[in-house]
Design a protein around this motif. Structure first.
Motif, PDB file in Angstrom:
ATOM      1  N   GLN A 110       0.882  -1.180   0.000  1.00 50.45           N
ATOM      2  CA  GLN A 110       0.000   0.000   0.000  1.00 50.45           C
ATOM      3  C   GLN A 110       0.915   1.224   0.000  1.00 50.45           C
ATOM      4  OE1 GLN A 110      -0.105  -2.482   2.295  1.00 50.45           O
ATOM      5  NE2 GLN A 110      -1.918  -3.595   1.648  1.00 50.45           N
ATOM      6  N   ARG A 111       1.190   1.728  -1.193  1.00 49.42           N
ATOM      7  CA  ARG A 111       2.248   2.720  -1.325  1.00 49.42           C
ATOM      8  C   ARG A 111       1.946   4.028  -0.616  1.00 49.42           C
ATOM      9  NH1 ARG A 111       5.111   1.724  -7.232  1.00 49.42           N
ATOM     10  NH2 ARG A 111       5.334  -0.522  -6.942  1.00 49.42           N
ATOM     11  N   ALA A 124       3.255   7.835   3.575  1.00 50.60           N
ATOM     12  CA  ALA A 124       2.769   8.636   4.699  1.00 50.60           C
ATOM     13  C   ALA A 124       3.513   8.272   5.982  1.00 50.60           C
ATOM     14  CB  ALA A 124       1.261   8.426   4.871  1.00 50.60           C
ATOM     15  N   ALA A 125       3.714   6.977   6.205  1.00 57.81           N
ATOM     16  CA  ALA A 125       4.387   6.550   7.430  1.00 57.81           C
ATOM     17  C   ALA A 125       5.826   7.027   7.452  1.00 57.81           C
ATOM     18  CB  ALA A 125       4.337   5.024   7.539  1.00 57.81           C
ATOM     19  N   LYS A 126       6.502   6.888   6.332  1.00 58.33           N
ATOM     20  CA  LYS A 126       7.899   7.309   6.265  1.00 58.33           C
ATOM     21  C   LYS A 126       8.008   8.807   6.522  1.00 58.33           C
ATOM     22  CE  LYS A 126      10.901   5.423   3.423  1.00 58.33           C
ATOM     23  NZ  LYS A 126      11.927   5.069   4.435  1.00 58.33           N
ATOM     24  N   MET A 132       4.898 -10.004 -10.139  1.00 58.97           N
ATOM     25  CA  MET A 132       4.186 -10.857  -9.190  1.00 58.97           C
ATOM     26  C   MET A 132       4.124 -10.207  -7.817  1.00 58.97           C
ATOM     27  SD  MET A 132       5.730 -14.568 -10.056  1.00 58.97           S
ATOM     28  CE  MET A 132       5.048 -15.616 -11.327  1.00 58.97           C
ATOM     29  N   LEU A 133       5.172  -9.445  -7.491  1.00 62.05           N
ATOM     30  CA  LEU A 133       5.234  -8.799  -6.177  1.00 62.05           C
ATOM     31  C   LEU A 133       4.639  -7.400  -6.185  1.00 62.05           C
ATOM     32  CD1 LEU A 133       8.834  -9.728  -5.017  1.00 62.05           C
ATOM     33  CD2 LEU A 133       6.681 -10.683  -4.228  1.00 62.05           C
ATOM     34  N   GLY A 134       4.045  -7.033  -7.301  1.00 59.41           N
ATOM     35  CA  GLY A 134       3.437  -5.707  -7.368  1.00 59.41           C
ATOM     36  C   GLY A 134       4.454  -4.581  -7.405  1.00 59.41           C
ATOM     37  N   LEU A 135       5.723  -4.901  -7.644  1.00 55.12           N
ATOM     38  CA  LEU A 135       6.735  -3.840  -7.686  1.00 55.12           C
ATOM     39  C   LEU A 135       6.682  -3.101  -9.018  1.00 55.12           C
ATOM     40  CD1 LEU A 135       9.705  -5.766  -6.032  1.00 55.12           C
ATOM     41  CD2 LEU A 135       8.273  -4.012  -5.001  1.00 55.12           C
ATOM     42  N   ARG A 159      -4.853  -9.845  -5.716  1.00 57.36           N
ATOM     43  CA  ARG A 159      -3.737  -9.077  -6.242  1.00 57.36           C
ATOM     44  C   ARG A 159      -2.773  -8.800  -5.101  1.00 57.36           C
ATOM     45  NH1 ARG A 159      -6.770  -4.682  -8.355  1.00 57.36           N
ATOM     46  NH2 ARG A 159      -5.586  -3.499  -6.815  1.00 57.36           N
ATOM     47  N   TYR A 160      -1.492  -8.665  -5.427  1.00 59.25           N
ATOM     48  CA  TYR A 160      -0.509  -8.503  -4.364  1.00 59.25           C
ATOM     49  C   TYR A 160      -0.842  -7.341  -3.433  1.00 59.25           C
ATOM     50  CZ  TYR A 160       3.934  -8.714  -1.937  1.00 59.25           C
ATOM     51  OH  TYR A 160       4.893  -8.843  -0.966  1.00 59.25           O
ATOM     52  N   ASP A 161      -1.253  -6.200  -4.027  1.00 60.02           N
ATOM     53  CA  ASP A 161      -1.496  -5.037  -3.164  1.00 60.02           C
ATOM     54  C   ASP A 161      -2.816  -5.135  -2.398  1.00 60.02           C
ATOM     55  OD1 ASP A 161      -3.211  -4.582  -5.215  1.00 60.02           O
ATOM     56  OD2 ASP A 161      -2.539  -2.550  -5.667  1.00 60.02           O
ATOM     57  N   GLN A 162      -3.545  -6.226  -2.619  1.00 64.95           N
ATOM     58  CA  GLN A 162      -4.734  -6.452  -1.798  1.00 64.95           C
ATOM     59  C   GLN A 162      -4.396  -7.310  -0.583  1.00 64.95           C
ATOM     60  OE1 GLN A 162      -7.077  -8.253  -4.863  1.00 64.95           O
ATOM     61  NE2 GLN A 162      -8.184  -6.355  -5.326  1.00 64.95           N
ATOM     62  N   LEU A 163      -3.168  -7.806  -0.539  1.00 67.70           N
ATOM     63  CA  LEU A 163      -2.763  -8.638   0.587  1.00 67.70           C
ATOM     64  C   LEU A 163      -2.414  -7.734   1.763  1.00 67.70           C
ATOM     65  CD1 LEU A 163      -0.304 -11.104  -1.199  1.00 67.70           C
ATOM     66  CD2 LEU A 163      -2.631 -11.605  -0.496  1.00 67.70           C
TER      67      LEU A 163
END
Ligand SMILES: Nc1ncnc2c1ncn2[C@@H]1O[C@H](COP(=O)(O)OP(=O)(O)OP(=O)(O)O)[C@@H](O)[C@H]1O
Ligand SMILES: [Mg+2]
Lengths: 256, 373
Positions: free
Chosen positions: A101-102, A107-109, B47-50, B64-68
């Motif tokens: 969750q970018r 925000a945290a950083k 795969m890692l959402g990077l 999806r990775y960012d839903q984990l």
């Protein structure tokens, strides 16, 4: 424990576990206080030689924070290091794999770094004030005088906003080299030169650091700006918010 | 389980990953093979959402990775490039990752023990050797005790002992029922660890098969025969009960008969042979053959390995003839006139080069550019 709290703790671990944090913040404090003290001591001994106008617009509070002209560079360095070291070391991939969750990550950083800079910035500002006033002797002011407390608090806020601005820019630029190469000369030279030259002064006085300076001044005539300290604060905040939004957009959009 | 659907990544007009669709199953090691630049690391980063895919998607256990939430508890990864701050101690590196993912602190010492880095836990990774750095990356991958593990070329730069250790670790993890996905460009390495294979080249899926199938199909001995009279040769072999398999470039693969016997038969029935060579396809060769057309960066040396399909042969001649009209130019004409044997009786078959044609071949060895002198 809620997710955000955990990410905050993680960012705190990151920030306290690298040496650059201590180095940059300690340098900011020591250089600002030390250099301000030197300026104050010189001013005290040369005060009688100053011109009449200079004596009339003399700002003791700002003089005791004048070392920030160099000290702020260390604050900027802190902001740059906190963000761009993630990219230069590849840590960003571990970080984003752990916290995909970018927005939360950013925000945290930024929150953790801001709290730390705020504390160090305030200590620096108050220390510089009291040391400086002691050296200024009969030309000194008291923290109870009108506008002085605001200016000293303003010094801490100024440093914090500058570090935040650097963090936003670093999220955009990613490379520490690039961020240093742009921010350092800009805040050390270019901004001051542009403000000093009459042809560009009208615009340059709205640059973030120039606007922020009004926050640390008690005698407005010493700076001669068409806006006051609170407008100055707003201008600097606007710059900082813009930099952070740019950084956030880049972080959201680009591959890590 | 990891599922990829039409996963695609473009960098400008270069397609690094091209509509990959496959899934990685739990309980076994899946090898992810491809030559340099095939797109393995890019796939893993997606795969890692990077990295975000240009199109298509990846789902991990349906998400999806960012839903984990706390993804390190689902999936752990060792990436190609070091993903560690050199100035942060190994312990603190793992600590900050554990904290954000709600992983108990005692896991840190557990994984440090597991990878054998306990003694240097307080040291900064800046001074770590390649192998130690790799072990720290593996410790981070194992931190959340995840069901899915992903390793991008984990044995890169390791000494034999380290390689052995990683190999056993991966097998062990799979035996515990985990999904283990490992990339490599060494078929021989994968043959020792992987049960399943996914092969890509230039971003495209080339094979998605079990290791056992791949070995069964690819590691065998046969005799390669080339002749300008393939039909006749087939009949000759048929008379002794052997059915040759024709290769795309016109050679034939013959199994179940000694090369000497083939030679004798050919001599007896007066079949001209251009090649008669016993072949043993190693897995590495099978892999190279599979990816040959897709290899991104060929070495400068144009010579291809023995028996590889690019090798000039009669069919190649046919190709050149077919190509002639388009390539037609004065040089081409000059060559046709210059070739004294042209138009021999064997020329009959429109695509089958005659023996003379074949005789011409070795000089120009299936290397079209050389024709344009
Ligand atoms: N950020 C990027 N920008 C542009 N092109 C890229 C980028 N990342 C990868 N590529 C290109 O995408 C292709 C696939 O690269 P990738 O690193 O995924 O291959 P790989 O299979 O991991 O190779 P190797 O075995 O050498 O590690 C390469 O041609 C590479 O040049
Ligand atoms: Mg790679």
């Amino acid at each position: 424990m809620p997710h955000t709290t955990r990410v905050l703790r993680s960012e705190w671990t990151k920030i306290r576990s690298v040496r650059s944090t201590l180095w940059t913040l300690a340098t900011a404090l020591v250089v600002t206080v030390g250099l301000s003290a030197v300026f104050c001591a010189l001013t005290a001994s040369q005060f009688d030689n100053l011109g009449e106008r200079q004596q009339a617009t003399f700002d003791a509070t700002q003089t005791s924070f004048s070392g920030s002209v160099l000290g702020q560079l260390a604050m900027i360095a802190f902001g740059v290091m906190v963000v761009s070291s993630e990219y230069s070391t590849g840590m960003i991939r571990s970080s984003l794999a752990a916290v995909p969750q970018r927005t939360v990550f950013l925000a945290a950083k930024i929150f953790v770094a801001t709290m730390l800079v705020l504390v160090v910035g305030m200590i620096t500002s108050f220390l510089a004030f009291f040391v400086g006033q002691a050296l200024l002797g009969e030309n000194s002011v008291s923290i109870q005088d009108e506008g002085v407390l605001r200016a000293v608090l303003g010094g801490g806020v100024y440093m914090t906003l500058l570090a935040l601005f650097a963090m936003g820019i670093s999220f955009v630029l990613r490379s520490p080299l690039l961020a240093f190469a742009i921010l350092m000369p800009f805040f050390f030279l270019i901004s001051n030169i542009l403000t000093g030259v009459s042809a560009t002064k009208d615009y340059a006085q709205y640059l973030p650091d120039q606007a922020g300076k009004t926050l640390t001044a008690v005698v407005p005539e010493s700076l001669n700006r068409p806006y006051g300290p609170y407008e100055g604060l707003l201008i600097m905040v606007a710059w900082t918010v813009a930099a952070l939004i740019a950084g956030w957009i880049v972080l959201k959009r680009r591959d890590a | 389980m990891i599922e990829l659907r039409g996963l695609t990544k473009r960098y400008g007009d270069k397609t690094a990953v091209d509509h990959l669709t496959f899934s990685v199953q739990p309980g076994m090691v899946t090898g992810f093979l491809g030559p340099n630049g095939a797109g393995k690391s890019t796939t893993m980063r997606m795969m890692l959402g990077l990295d975000s895919p240009t199109s298509g998607d990846v789902h991990i256990d349906g998400k999806r990775y960012d839903q984990l939430r706390d993804p390190l508890n689902y999936i752990g990864a060792l990436l190609e490039a070091k993903a560690v701050h050199g100035g942060r101690s190994a312990y603190n590196h793992l600590l900050c990752m554990a904290q954000s993912n709600n992983i108990p602190k005692k896991r840190i010492s557990t994984v440090l023990d597991l990878v054998g880095l306990s003694d240097v836990a307080k040291k900064r990774p800046k001074g770590f050797s390649l192998g130690m750095g790799q072990r720290l990356g593996i410790a981070a991958a194992l931190l959340g005790d995840p069901k899915i593990l992903m390793f991008d070329e984990p044995v890169n730069g390791l000494d034999p002992e380290g390689i052995h250790w990683i190999r056993n670790l991966m097998k062990h993890l799979a035996s515990e029922g985990r999904t283990v996905f490992v990339s490599s460009h060494l078929m021989s390495e994968m043959a020792l660890t992987a049960e399943h294979l996914v092969v890509i080249g230039r971003g495209k899926l080339l094979a998605d098969t079990s290791m056992a199938d791949f070995i069964a199909k690819n590691s065998r001995t046969f005799v390669r025969v080339r002749t300008p009279q393939p039909e006749r040769m087939r009949d000759v072999l048929g008379s002794v009960g052997v059915m040759p398999v024709f290769e795309q470039d016109g050679g034939m693969q013959v199994e179940g008969i000694e090369p000497a016997r083939i030679g004798e038969l050919a001599a007896w029935y007066q079949v001209v042979l251009h090649e008669l060579s016993p072949q043993k396809a190693s897995l590495e060769e099978a892999f190279m053959q599979l990816t040959a057309e897709s290899v991104e960066y060929h070495a400068q040396d144009q010579t291809s390995p023995q028996g590889a399909p690019q090798r000039g042969g009669p069919q190649q001649g046919g190709w050149q003839q077919q190509g002639a009209p388009q390539q037609g130019g004065p040089q081409q004409g000059g060559w046709q006139q210059g070739g004294p044997q042209q138009g021999g009786p064997q020329q009959g078959g429109p695509q089958q080069g005659g023996p003379q044609q074949g005789g011409w071949q070795p000089d120009h060895g299936g290397n079209p550019p050389r024709k344009r002198r």
